[in-house]
Design a protein around this motif. Structure first.
Motif, mmCIF file in Angstrom:
data_model
loop_
_atom_site.group_PDB
_atom_site.id
_atom_site.type_symbol
_atom_site.label_atom_id
_atom_site.label_comp_id
_atom_site.label_asym_id
_atom_site.label_seq_id
_atom_site.Cartn_x
_atom_site.Cartn_y
_atom_site.Cartn_z
ATOM 1 N N HIS A 1 -39.282 -11.586 4.935
ATOM 2 C CA HIS A 1 -37.980 -11.646 4.104
ATOM 3 C C HIS A 1 -37.376 -12.925 4.060
ATOM 4 N N GLU A 2 -37.572 -13.856 5.167
ATOM 5 C CA GLU A 2 -37.038 -15.349 4.882
ATOM 6 C C GLU A 2 -37.723 -16.173 3.835
ATOM 7 N N THR B 1 -31.982 -18.519 -7.989
ATOM 8 C CA THR B 1 -30.560 -18.359 -8.311
ATOM 9 C C THR B 1 -30.019 -19.722 -8.694
ATOM 10 N N ILE B 2 -30.600 -20.651 -7.975
ATOM 11 C CA ILE B 2 -29.978 -22.035 -8.416
ATOM 12 C C ILE B 2 -30.656 -22.556 -9.976
ATOM 13 N N ALA C 1 -28.577 -20.456 -12.377
ATOM 14 C CA ALA C 1 -27.286 -20.996 -12.365
ATOM 15 C C ALA C 1 -27.192 -22.227 -13.258
ATOM 16 N N LEU D 1 -35.562 -16.838 -3.317
ATOM 17 C CA LEU D 1 -34.492 -16.083 -4.132
ATOM 18 C C LEU D 1 -33.305 -17.155 -4.335
ATOM 19 N N ALA D 2 -33.070 -17.942 -3.378
ATOM 20 C CA ALA D 2 -32.227 -18.882 -3.591
ATOM 21 C C ALA D 2 -32.404 -19.983 -4.569
ATOM 22 N N LEU D 3 -33.836 -20.421 -4.489
ATOM 23 C CA LEU D 3 -33.926 -21.334 -5.379
ATOM 24 C C LEU D 3 -33.950 -20.736 -7.084
ATOM 25 N N PHE E 1 -38.721 -14.558 1.133
ATOM 26 C CA PHE E 1 -38.001 -13.977 0.118
ATOM 27 C C PHE E 1 -36.719 -14.530 -0.175
ATOM 28 N N LEU E 2 -35.984 -14.849 0.603
ATOM 29 C CA LEU E 2 -34.569 -15.270 0.746
ATOM 30 C C LEU E 2 -34.589 -16.650 0.126
ATOM 31 N N LEU E 3 -35.523 -17.722 0.866
ATOM 32 C CA LEU E 3 -35.587 -18.873 0.283
ATOM 33 C C LEU E 3 -35.671 -19.151 -1.202
ATOM 34 N N LEU F 1 -39.462 -28.467 1.311
ATOM 35 C CA LEU F 1 -38.754 -26.949 1.594
ATOM 36 C C LEU F 1 -39.879 -25.940 2.229
ATOM 37 N N PHE G 1 -40.970 -16.008 -5.514
ATOM 38 C CA PHE G 1 -40.395 -15.103 -6.320
ATOM 39 C C PHE G 1 -39.377 -15.850 -7.507
#
Lengths: 332, 285, 249
Positions: free
Chosen positions: B92-93, B103-104, B107, B99-101, B95-97, B82, B36
């Motif tokens: 979903h986990e 976003t970082i 940003a 997604l966090a990458l 996906f969240l991982l 990682l 993602f």
């Protein structure tokens, strides 16, 4: 362990729930207008998370496009109000019906064609984005220009017409969220809840135990979509303006699902806890990064926080907190 | 002739899309992880090429090997340190991982470069080739050529190299690969590295054609999803075919209907394919 | 086989990509009977199970339960018609408790939670899992998981229970215990059982009647004693050293 249906409300759990409700009822009376507006965001996030949780947390079908149902609910009720003066609550019922049909149809199409897992997740994104772009060109609801609701300056809150102060919306959303909590608890303890969880854990085994997997998955999606649309309707009358690119945004879909995952997917209280934490974190970061005048700082911390949570508590914070507080379901 | 021009131009852009999607497809095909953060990694590569161009005036095509190598290293390290811990976790986990990458990454780019669009100035930016009645932008030809070379290199790697063959064995049968003593962890890291290298190269090539800004990353992630599903998740030729289809359909839709509707076209195509042939055009049933 | 058959399999066949997995197989299970389906690996036992339980549809032939044609029904429909099955590779609902796992099955017979809970608790008791009722299913050992499979299927109140290698991987004492559990079950409730099994010790002790498959075809059937003496069976199957011969229960 996820989504253990509570067998009975132990005194400790009942007391905790009572305390939570009491605090939530009193809170808006004690804080300033800014905090109330933040709390409204928290409750929207909690309610959407709870609605999504039914589909993904209980029935195990990863939907990444729930902004679709927010948008359908918001646009249906708002457009019926603007064009025909239809009472918001009736419009929201219509919105729920539209969303349930859309969700049911998407689920039925996908599952009939055996689209599952990540393919299903990507299909839900596709439908949401497709609809967003269609609404960009849908003149009747203002297309990209946006749809605006007339703002009435009333002396007092009018819950029937959904005109009023943030505080009124706060209580309204609190009621919705508590209702969603009660409904989720109720469903988990009935046959349908057991069936959804069985489907989530292993479809083939569920099928062999006599469960019509297709029907129950479609039902979960339709219910989840309808609940989401109800929140979308409230959102329309709270925001008073609707743009396809914000209402149907992919980022909204992602926001909807992060809170319940952070809080604890499939648990009853996880979406609420996740909403409190993420919205709170977001607000603090916004204030800090505004002060520091660095764009991107907020998102950076947000991403880092997500990373920390998925690394440390991948099954969510509520199961962990619940243990800490001694609020686990009674084991007999 | 106008149509032909538009189609050929879409075809050339589509080749670059194809290379980008190839990365996603390879990662999913072997590791069964949906990246993602794919678009975000590509935008990171685009900024890499942009910075070197802005500082040293080097053509993105010359920087390409360096950026590709850097992205390979990034992908390798991410998988090894990682993502590998999450391969057996629920969707979903993962996906969240990612997604966090994602976003970082976005940003960090925002913090480094701000939200404004950037581009590279090339002295051949407005040149074109004339073949019969067809007019081809020079940059587009270069970009497409690079993409085809990149895809061919990847294909040869999987076809002929020891590691490539081992990765294919691993994708077919992970347990079996472990049994015969293949270092699955390392192979997964190489795979993610290769997937990242694809977006590294694709990013440099795409920078010849479009502006870059941090927020477009999500659009490219979605675009990559559309392409690989069209072609068949995990299929290499499918990713290229999907990329070209999307490139052409975007170009035609932008010209015939309305530019803002071009991605609706792609999403519509995606929905259709998923419902009629969920394994994609060239995917295995 | 004097009684009217509860389950009747008539000339079913299934072909996978050129491989005839099940070829014109017929047999019957009488009410209350325990029938074993045996044969070497790849003989078509699990495919036959899947054909009966609706997991795959046969190319030809039919399956009758209580005289009703259930050929080609979906697995959930077959279950509601009265076929309870276990999976060779166990499929527990890992995130649910053992009791909840069995309640999922029990909900096929009743929509009432208290009734489902009661029924599930009784079945857990019968299968010796009562003390594990509140444990997460994923924390169970393999023998316990095998029993959970059977418990869940039983909870759907089937007319016939299909047990797919529930003894595989168990130690001899556990096998003897399972044999006792199932023969008691059949005696007490009158449920019919169709099982596939490699563990001959269990087959011989449990079954009234044995059907032998080889390369998808039925090569022999009869009582355990008859089958054990059949030269064809000895040739293709027992001769391969998989069997320990007839053993007393």
């Amino acid at each position: 362990m996820r989504a253990m249906a509570a067998r009975d409300l132990s005194p400790r759990r009942a007391a905790a729930l009572g305390l939570f409700v009491a605090v939530m009822l009193l809170l808006p009376l004690l804080v300033n207008a800014y905090i109330v507006s933040v709390l409204v965001v928290v409750l929207f996030s909690a309610y959407f998370g709870q609605s999504w949780n039914i589909m993904t947390g209980f029935a195990g079908q990863l939907s990444l496009g729930h902004a679709l149902y927010v948008g359908l609910g918001a646009y249906t009720s708002a457009a019926l109000f603007v064009h025909f003066g239809l009472l918001p609550w009736l419009g929201m019922l219509a919105g729920m019906a539209v969303a349930a049909l859309a969700g049911g149809a998407i689920a039925a199409l996908s599952f009939r064609f055996r689209v599952g897992g990540v393919y299903f997740a990507l299909l839900t994104i596709a439908f949401a984005e497709f609809t967003r772009i269609l609404f960009d060109h849908f003149g009747w609801v203002g297309a990209t220009e946006g749809l605006f609701l007339p703002v009435a300056n009333l002396a007092h809150d009018d819950p029937l017409r959904l005109r009023g102060s943030p505080r009124m919306f706060y209580y309204l959303l609190l009621a919705l969220s508590l209702a969603a909590l009660a409904l989720s608890h109720h469903l988990l303890n009935r046959r349908v809840g057991y069936y959804w969880q069985a489907i989530r854990e292993d479809e083939e085994a569920a099928r062999a135990l006599g469960i019509d997997v297709f029907r129950y998955k479609v039902a979960a999606m339709a219910l989840s979509a309808a609940m989401t649309a109800l929140g979308g309707g409230v959102l329309a009358f709270y925001d008073n303006n609707l743009y396809p690119d914000t209402v149907f945004a992919m980022s909204r879909s992602i926001e909807i699902i992060t809170a319940p995952i952070i809080g604890g997917l499939g648990t009853l209280f996880g979406p609420v806890l996740g909403a409190v934490l993420l919205t709170g974190l977001g607000e603090i970061m916004t204030n800090l990064s505004n002060a520091a005048e660095i764009s991107g700082l907020k998102q950076w911390f947000y991403g880092a926080a997500l990373l920390a949570i998925v690394a440390l508590q991948p099954s969510g914070l509520w199961p962990w907190l619940r243990r800490r507080l001694g609020l686990e379901e009674g084991r007999r | 002739m106008l149509y032909l021009n538009i189609i050929v131009s879409g075809l050339l852009t589509g080749a670059v899309y194809g290379l980008m999607a190839l990365g996603l497809s390879v990662i999913f095909g072997v590791i069964r992880i949906v990246n993602f953060a794919h678009g975000e990694m590509m935008v990171l590569a685009m900024y890499g090429a942009y910075v070197v161009n802005a500082r040293l005036g080097l053509d993105p095509l010359l920087v390409l090997p360096l950026v590709t190598l850097a992205l390979f290293g990034l992908g390798y390290a991410l998988q090894r340190l990682l993502i590998n811990r999450y391969i057996a976790r629920p969707d979903h986990e993962q996906f969240l991982l990612l997604l966090a990458l994602a976003t970082i990454i976005t940003a960090s780019l925002l913090m480094g470069f701000g939200p404004d669009a950037r581009n590279v100035q090339l002295d051949y930016g407005y040149d074109s080739y004339q073949i019969g009645a067809i007019l081809l932008d020079k940059v587009r030809v270069f970009a497409a050529g690079g993409a085809v070379l990149g895809a061919a290199a990847l294909w040869s790697f999987f076809r002929f190299s020891r590691t490539g063959k081992a990765i294919r064995a691993c994708a077919d049968n992970q347990v079996g690969a472990q049994v015969v003593g293949l270092d699955v962890k390392r192979l997964y890291a190489v795979t993610f590295g290769l997937g990242a290298a694809c977006v590294g190269a694709a990013g440099c090539l795409l920078l010849l054609l479009v502006d870059v800004q941090p927020y477009i990353a999500t659009d490219y992630t979605l675009l990559a999803f559309i392409i690989v599903i069209l072609g068949g998740l995990g299929s290499m030729p499918g990713a290229l075919l999907g990329g070209i289809l999307v490139g052409v359909s975007e170009a035609l839709a932008g010209f015939l209907v309305e530019p803002s509707l071009k991605s609706a076209f792609s999403f519509g195509l995606l929905i259709l394919v998923l419902l009629v042939r969920p394994q994609g055009l060239l995917g295995r049933a | 086989m004097s009684a009217a058959p509860l389950l009747e399999v008539r000339a079913i066949a299934k072909r996978f990509r050129g491989l005839q997995a099940v070829d014109d197989v017929s047999f019957a299970v009488p009410a209350g009977g325990i029938v074993a389906l045996i044969g070497p690996n790849g003989a078509g036992k699990t495919t036959t199970f899947n054909l009966i339980a609706g997991a795959i549809a046969p190319d030809s032939g039919s399956v009758l339960l209580d005289g009703i044609d259930i050929t080609g029904r979906r697995p959930d429909q077959a279950c509601r018609a009265g076929i309870g099955r276990t999976f060779q590779l166990v499929k527990p609902f890992g995130g649910l408790t053992v009791l909840q796992n069995v309640m999922v099955g029990a909900f096929t017979a009743t929509a009432d939670r208290a009734a489902a809970r009661q029924a599930a608790a009784e079945i857990l008791d019968r299968l010796g899992l009562a003390d594990k009722a509140e444990s997460a299913a994923r924390s169970l050992t393999l023998p316990e998981r095998k029993r959970l499979e059977a418990a869940r299927a039983l909870a759907t109140r089937p007319k016939i229970l299909l047990l797919d290698e529930v003894m595989a991987g168990l130690r001899p004492t556990e096998i003897d215990r399972m044999v006792r559990v199932f023969s008691d079950l059949a005696r007490d409730t009158g449920i019919a059982i169709l099982l596939t099994e490699h563990v001959m010790r269990a087959v011989m002790a449990l079954s009234h009647h044995i059907v032998v498959l080889h390369h998808g075809q039925k090569i022999c059937e009869g009582t355990p004693e008859q089958v054990a003496r059949d030269p064809q069976v000895l040739e293709c199957y027992l001769g391969h050293g998989q069997a320990s011969g007839p053993a007393p229960a």
